[in-house]
Scaffold this active site. Structure first.
Site, mmCIF file in Angstrom:
data_model
loop_
_atom_site.group_PDB
_atom_site.id
_atom_site.type_symbol
_atom_site.label_atom_id
_atom_site.label_comp_id
_atom_site.label_asym_id
_atom_site.label_seq_id
_atom_site.Cartn_x
_atom_site.Cartn_y
_atom_site.Cartn_z
ATOM 1 N N LEU A 15 13.757 56.560 44.905
ATOM 2 C CA LEU A 15 14.698 56.833 45.408
ATOM 3 C C LEU A 15 14.483 57.136 46.862
ATOM 4 O O LEU A 15 13.702 57.286 47.011
ATOM 5 C CB LEU A 15 15.089 58.622 44.870
ATOM 6 C CG LEU A 15 15.718 58.490 43.437
ATOM 7 C CD1 LEU A 15 15.301 59.916 42.909
ATOM 8 C CD2 LEU A 15 17.089 58.146 43.365
ATOM 9 N N ALA A 16 15.179 57.692 47.690
ATOM 10 C CA ALA A 16 14.519 58.079 49.007
ATOM 11 C C ALA A 16 13.850 58.419 48.862
ATOM 12 O O ALA A 16 13.135 58.620 49.795
ATOM 13 C CB ALA A 16 16.120 58.483 49.870
ATOM 14 N N GLU A 17 13.888 59.605 48.813
ATOM 15 C CA GLU A 17 12.678 60.747 48.753
ATOM 16 C C GLU A 17 12.580 61.541 47.359
ATOM 17 O O GLU A 17 13.513 61.878 46.344
ATOM 18 C CB GLU A 17 13.113 61.909 49.843
ATOM 19 C CG GLU A 17 13.632 61.350 51.148
ATOM 20 C CD GLU A 17 12.113 61.067 51.719
ATOM 21 O OE1 GLU A 17 11.292 61.398 51.642
ATOM 22 O OE2 GLU A 17 12.222 60.904 52.632
ATOM 23 N N THR A 18 11.827 61.583 46.856
ATOM 24 C CA THR A 18 10.906 62.514 45.799
ATOM 25 C C THR A 18 10.121 63.439 46.567
ATOM 26 O O THR A 18 9.024 63.444 47.806
ATOM 27 C CB THR A 18 9.727 61.900 45.209
ATOM 28 O OG1 THR A 18 10.412 60.878 44.498
ATOM 29 C CG2 THR A 18 9.205 62.927 44.035
#
Length: 261
Positions: free
Chosen positions: A44-47
């Site tokens: 995902l774009a960010e964790t």
């Protein structure tokens, strides 16, 4: 080892909209290598990784390839998890980042409000590589701590963007924001960060720490409405407070699961 994982869609009122972020609430920090591997596996774009510390929560953010200095939508997602699944007792959560300082999130009737430091930026000449990458010279260009911001004339300019991501990746930093006046909102934007492992980010809260002061000055308004025009779309309300920016949005849960390592 088992780690609880939440996947939250941020800056939206419905699943499959906004920007998805993974959130892991930890008892103690994992190694940097393991957190980066988890973020890469999530893809995902960010964790966001969060650890309780005294009265605050320490927070760090990873794209699939790098750790970043600041992430708005994953911080919003982390607050959503703490409010909904950890029964956080007050309407204010204080997060602390060693890279960005104190970050506050308040729960209100209109959603969750991020209180972030305003970006430091300056107007610059547009790098010619970005003119070639986006196929059109912007009216103005700014360089913030991590991103370029390119301003265009109309929302249609932003909607039509099909940048050469290979060229975008050569300018360094985290990414490039493109923005213009909106038709139904004060301003619209998109965000491209191939150099950080994200071709196009669906909704970028942290980019609005640059966008908000720029548009506040241009439009003569302190409170602004915004949309990010990715395929998933996202809606934000922004307020310019000088050295701080407030960014309000909603979040919904898509998935609750468990990582086994």
């Amino acid at each position: 080892m088992k780690i609880k994982l939440y996947q939250i869609d941020a800056f939206t009122e419905q699943v499959f909209g906004g920007n998805p972020a993974a959130v892991c609430i930890l008892d103690e920090w994992l190694s940097d290598t393991l957190m980066q591997q988890i973020a890469g596996e999530n893809n995902l774009a960010e964790t966001a990784f969060v650890v309780k510390s005294a009265e605050n929560f320490e927070i760090r953010w990873f794209t699939p390839t790098v750790e970043v200095d600041l992430c708005g939508h994953a911080t919003l997602a982390a607050a959503h998890v703490l409010f909904h699944y950890y029964n956080y007792p007050t309407n204010l959560i204080n997060f602390y980042s060693t890279r960005s300082g104190l970050l506050r999130v308040t729960k209100g009737s209109d959603g969750l409000t991020l209180d972030f430091p305003t970006d430091t930026f300056e107007e610059v000449d547009t790098p010619e590589v970005l003119v070639r990458a986006f196929g059109k010279r912007p009216e103005k260009a700014f360089k913030g701590k991590t991103d370029y911001l390119l301003l265009y004339t109309a929302q249609q300019d932003i909607e039509a963007m099909q940048p050469d991501l290979g060229l975008v990746a050569t300018v360094g930093g985290r990414g490039v924001i493109v923005s213009a006046p909106g038709i139904e909102v004060d301003f619209v934007s998109r965000f491209f960060a191939p150099q950080a492992g994200i071709d196009e980010d669906p909704v970028t809260g942290s980019a609005h720490t640059t966008l908000t002061p720029v548009w506040s000055e241009k439009l003569g308004k302190k409170v602004l409405s915004a949309q990010q025009l990715s395929k998933r779309r996202g809606s934000l309300k922004c307020e310019f407070l000088g050295d701080r920016v407030k960014i309000t949005g909603k979040a919904v849960t898509y998935l609750v699961g468990e990582i086994e390592i």
